[in-house]
Design an enzyme around this catalytic site. Structure first.
Site, PDB file in Angstrom:
ATOM      1  NE  ARG A 186      -2.980   0.043   3.209  1.00  0.00           N
ATOM      2  CZ  ARG A 186      -2.616   0.391   4.205  1.00  0.00           C
ATOM      3  NH1 ARG A 186      -1.638  -0.416   4.938  1.00  0.00           N
ATOM      4  NH2 ARG A 186      -2.757   1.600   4.900  1.00  0.00           N
ATOM      5  CE  LYS A 187       6.161   0.383   3.175  1.00  0.00           C
ATOM      6  NZ  LYS A 187       7.484  -0.220   3.623  1.00  0.00           N
TER       7      LYS A 187
END
Length: 287
Positions: free
Chosen positions: A136-137
């Site tokens: 999710r970066k």
């Protein structure tokens, strides 16, 4: 690879926000020198070797600006490009071609860069059982495009957002008091269709996660020797994910350790863009 597509309703809000960011009131440079009725075409070229990703987004950007634009593609998302390749021809009102150009290219370059980097990571794991997945970066409001680009490059997606699955990280475990208690609470709360993943850093946490019934165990920043011991102990009772600063420079070190998954934030936060240019704009012959 097979053709990858994106539904317009999934991307329109983000594209419109990008267009609004770039065009406050008007494109004063273009409107000053280009007649509003003039139509024409321009060609899209690859300026480096890489993997194409973002064709539907590129095309939709022009369509949202002016629905009379059209793009003829000579490659599909997931295809390998060579420097100098003619990738597409865009036709429509010249004002639209000029004004929407930068936003369309920004999407295409960033997405193709992610696909290209992912492809290199996936190739580094070739002939092993281990899959490369994203995290999710991602840049805020760009996640749908970034994760699509990862698939174009031959990678797979981890959870899209916090609703997708249970991932108990160090602070969740700290708040619950222990790995076992965190897993117990997660099982009681989450639907039976949701898998439970636990992030661990030591062999003691590995053993606790296995005994608690975790579905996926993430070995975070563990050494190669620790990883081998952990995988041997887990012995197929859970999927094994490796994580922790894995990038193109070191991924080969993890290839033969026997993990099921390697997750890498570098796929979406550190991939350089793949450069494209739109050249040779030609107005239509008025005759």
């Amino acid at each position: 690879m097979g053709k990858l597509t994106m539904a317009p309703f999934l991307m329109d809000d983000a594209i419109l926000a990008a267009l609004k960011e770039d065009v406050n009131e008007e494109d004063i440079s273009t409107n000053a020198v280009v007649d509003g009725e003039l139509r024409g075409s321009v060609k899209l070229f690859a300026k480096a070797d890489g993997i194409l990703s973002g064709a539907p987004v590129f095309e939709r950007t022009f369509a949202l600006f002016d629905e009379s634009t059209a793009v003829e593609w000579y490659f599909e998302d997931g295809d390998a490009l060579s420097k100098g390749d003619l990738v597409a021809t865009i036709t429509g009102p010249v004002r639209a071609l000029l004004t929407a150009e930068r936003v369309a290219l920004n999407f295409l370059q960033r997405m193709s860069g992610i696909a290209t980097y992912t492809n290199k990571m996936a190739k580094a794991l070739a002939k092993s059982k281990t899959k490369i997945v994203d995290t999710r970066k991602t840049t805020p409001n760009f996640r749908i495009f970034a994760k699509y680009a990862v698939r174009c490059g031959g990678g797979e997606n981890h959870r899209f957002n916090l609703t997708d699955g249970v991932m108990l990280k160090d602070n969740h475990i700290g708040a619950a008091g222990s790995v076992a208690e965190a897993v117990k609470r997660a099982k009681a709360y989450a639907s039976f269709v949701r898998k439970i993943e636990v992030e661990v850093e030591t062999m003691a946490m590995v053993k606790e996660a296995v005994e608690a019934g975790a579905d996926i165990i993430m070995l975070d920043n563990m050494s190669a020797d620790e990883i081998k011991k952990a995988i041997e102990f887990i012995d197929g009772r859970a999927l094994v994910e490796l994580s922790g600063n894995v990038d193109l420079n070191n991924i080969s070190n993890y290839k033969d350790l026997g993990a099921d998954i390697i997750s890498s934030g570098a796929l979406t936060h550190s991939a350089p863009v793949l450069d494209f240019s739109m050249k040779g704009l030609r107005p239509d012959d008025p005759r």
